[in-house]
Write an enzyme that holds these catalytic residues in place. Structure first.
Site, PDB file in Angstrom:
ATOM      1  N   ASP A 232       0.880  -1.163   0.000  1.00 13.06           N
ATOM      2  CA  ASP A 232       0.000   0.000   0.000  1.00 13.06           C
ATOM      3  C   ASP A 232       0.921   1.217   0.000  1.00 13.06           C
ATOM      4  O   ASP A 232       1.743   1.376   0.904  1.00 13.06           O
ATOM      5  CB  ASP A 232      -0.873   0.028   1.259  1.00 13.06           C
ATOM      6  CG  ASP A 232      -1.957  -1.043   1.235  1.00 13.06           C
ATOM      7  OD1 ASP A 232      -2.085  -1.739   0.214  1.00 13.06           O
ATOM      8  OD2 ASP A 232      -2.676  -1.187   2.243  1.00 13.06           O
ATOM      9  N   ASP A 390     -13.463  -3.668  -1.538  1.00 17.03           N
ATOM     10  CA  ASP A 390     -13.180  -3.286  -0.145  1.00 17.03           C
ATOM     11  C   ASP A 390     -14.454  -3.380   0.680  1.00 17.03           C
ATOM     12  O   ASP A 390     -15.059  -2.356   1.006  1.00 17.03           O
ATOM     13  CB  ASP A 390     -12.659  -1.844  -0.087  1.00 17.03           C
ATOM     14  CG  ASP A 390     -11.379  -1.644  -0.878  1.00 17.03           C
ATOM     15  OD1 ASP A 390     -10.411  -2.371  -0.620  1.00 17.03           O
ATOM     16  OD2 ASP A 390     -11.361  -0.770  -1.760  1.00 17.03           O
TER      17      ASP A 390
END
Ligand code: 1PR
Length: 535
Positions: A232, A390
């Site tokens: 990330d 998500d």
């Protein structure tokens, strides 16, 4: 450079051949690009990494006169290596958007994998070869896995058996490589197959040197379960691009300064994970939803630098959507994706924008062809488009309490709820949307996604294992590969997810960054447990 150390590359501009270039350079060779058909005829050694769709490629080759030159070059038994579509184009024809005629050098028709027998299409991942005749360039492959990504394949038959040098099993026994004299072609991607793949290229480039065969541990038998390292990435408050990692998507330290957690530098970590045996690397630009990615040149630079010496597939996500900048210049999501591909990405991943596209599609039942997802998969192929989901778990007492698909949960909710649905979110989990993960997964499969990256906000960074209920639900609902993500904390979590669900790959971040569990240990554990992995 002497002409011996230059290889001619046929790149007709349809996609990412950056990794092939990088691999050739890594092996000490220079590259001469084909500009005219004469460049093909004059080549000492020609590599043809086919990318894009069969029909479009044949169109270009025919229009430019390259098709004729290629046939002449190959008929003269000049050194040739075709990769992926560069193998398929040698055949008589393909069913991809067809039938379409190919170069017609090898008897046979290239057809689509049949997904009805439970094999996911596209085939994405590391598979084993059965070598059927000496092909020299495959000398180091032996018992190792190599990386495939394709929906179409050619089949061995009596008519083409003089060509076939290896096959691979994926539902069908299809042609993995061909060889006749100096002419070679492979369906897999040597430039994405780690050290083993580099050795295939090396043996093609140095045919006469006696490179000793590499010993093999273990034996590759079938498609391996992939272990993916995820980075990330975002700018910290000083403006440096860092690898960060959240707890349930919160990436800030809980200190007075509240700074963005910094776990290292993206290019360095990617290299390290490649060396440690990661089967794939994903970069998620986690603030891409608010920062325009093409304004974010550092991310493109990260891809360029990483792809110079990381020879496994690279995925990049974050911020892929249409965008109008401050000067009123409009960028289509396709332009954004193209820039990522040119910089070294093999796949792009779409989060928020795929949620909006799926919502529209479910509302109207119409595929407009205009969403990022549809546009990018039409140009680059389904296998290049990942949808990142998500979801957040929402407990309910009864499955009929919501219009979305709910599951009976393994662990009851805080008030003893027995069911949950998984609500999709956008903007890095900041906003919940009126669509469930199940509905989204099915819709994006219809719209052209080639793979699903399945996160879970509740489990992210918790180290307590993957959300089996969610992963089972989604991996049973679609016939494209599903990557399980969020929550890995121990090697057993990986064997669990592969035993109990139909996930094709498992992704982790925190345990790798914090060096709690090295990738190698995950692989060794899976291997001991009898789960097929690339060693
Ligand atoms: O919406 O197209 O711009 O894409 C944004 C992308 O960034 C999405 O793929 C979304 O998943 C990701 N993202 C956005 N915010 C965050 C965040 O963490 N605040 N990261 C985020 C999401 C989850 C995984 C993580 C796994 C494994 N990431 O990337 O790596 O949960 O972690 P673990 O092994 O430590 O549990 P768009």
């Amino acid at each position: 450079t002497s002409s011996d150390s230059v290889v001619t590359l046929l790149d007709y501009g349809a996609g990412n051949v950056r990794s092939v270039r990088n691999a050739i350079r890594h092996l000490g060779f220079g590259i001469k690009d084909v500009q005219t058909p004469e460049d093909i005829l004059n080549a000492n050694r020609l590599i043809f990494p086919g990318v894009g769709a069969f029909a479009a490629a044949m169109d270009v080759l025919n229009k430019t006169g390259m098709a004729e030159a290629l046939c002449a070059y190959i008929e003269k038994d000049r050194p040739f290596l075709g990769i992926c579509l560069g193998l398929q184009l040698l055949f008589q024809s393909s069913e991809e958007n067809g039938p379409v005629n190919g170069l017609g050098l090898i008897p046979g028709v290239v057809g689509r994998f049949d997904s009805s027998n439970g094999f996911r299409v596209p085939q994405i991942g590391w598979n084993a070869l059965q070598i059927t005749k000496d092909s020299e360039i495959l000398d180091d492959v032996g018992d190792h896995h190599v990386y495939f990504v394709h929906s179409y394949r050619a089949m061995p038959s009596d008519d083409n058996k003089e060509w076939v040098s290896s096959t691979c099993n994926y539902g069908d026994n299809f042609i993995a490589s061909v060889r006749r004299g100096n002419v070679h072609a492979v369906q897999f991607h040597p430039e994405k197959s780690g050290d083993v793949g580099l050795s295939v290229l090396r043996r093609f480039l140095h045919p006469k040197t006696n490179i000793p065969k590499k010993p093999t541990e273990g034996k590759a038998l079938k498609l391996a379960k992939r272990v993916i390292a995820c980075l990330d990435v975002r700018a910290n408050d000083k403006g440096d691009l860092v690898v960060t990692k959240g707890d349930q998507y919160d990436v800030r330290e809980h200190t007075k300064e509240n700074e963005v957690r910094n776990l290292g530098k993206p290019v360095e970590l990617a290299r390290q994970y490649y060396k440690e045996g990661a089967d794939e690397i994903s970069f998620l630009n986690i603030t891409g939803f608010r920062d325009f990615p093409l304004g974010d040149l550092p991310m493109l630079q990260v891809l360029r630098l990483t792809s110079e010496n990381v020879f496994v597939p690279l995925t990049v996500g974050g911020g892929i959507r249409d965008f109008t900048d401050a000067n009123g210049r409009h960028y289509s999501s396709l332009e954004v994706a193209s820039e990522y591909f040119r910089s070294g990405a093999d796949k792009i991943s779409i989060g928020s924008d795929a949620v909006y596209a799926a919502e529209d599609y479910l509302k109207t039942g119409v595929k407009t062809g205009k969403s990022s997802l549809e546009q990018i998969s039409r140009v680059y192929g389904n296998q290049a488009v990942v949808v990142s989901i998500d979801p957040r778990r929402v407990y309910i007492t009864h499955p009929n309490d919501v219009e979305f698909k709910a599951v009976r949960v393994t662990d009851l909710g805080p008030n003893g709820e027995e069911y949950a649905w998984y609500q999709c979110t956008v903007n890095g989990g900041r906003e919940g949307r009126p669509i469930g993960a199940y509905e989204l997964a099915k819709a994006v499969e219809d719209l052209g996604a080639g793979e699903i990256l399945l996160n879970c906000i509740d489990c992210d960074g918790q180290g307590k294992g993957f959300d089996m209920d969610l992963i089972k639900l989604i991996s049973d609902a679609v016939s494209i590969p599903v990557i399980a993500s969020s929550g890995a904390g121990a090697v057993e979590h990986f064997s669990d997810v592969f035993r109990k669900t139909n996930a094709s790959a498992a992704l982790a971040a925190g345990i790798f960054h914090r060096k709690e569990v090295p990738i190698q240990s995950v692989k060794e554990h899976l291997y001991k447990e009898g789960i097929e992995v690339r060693i």
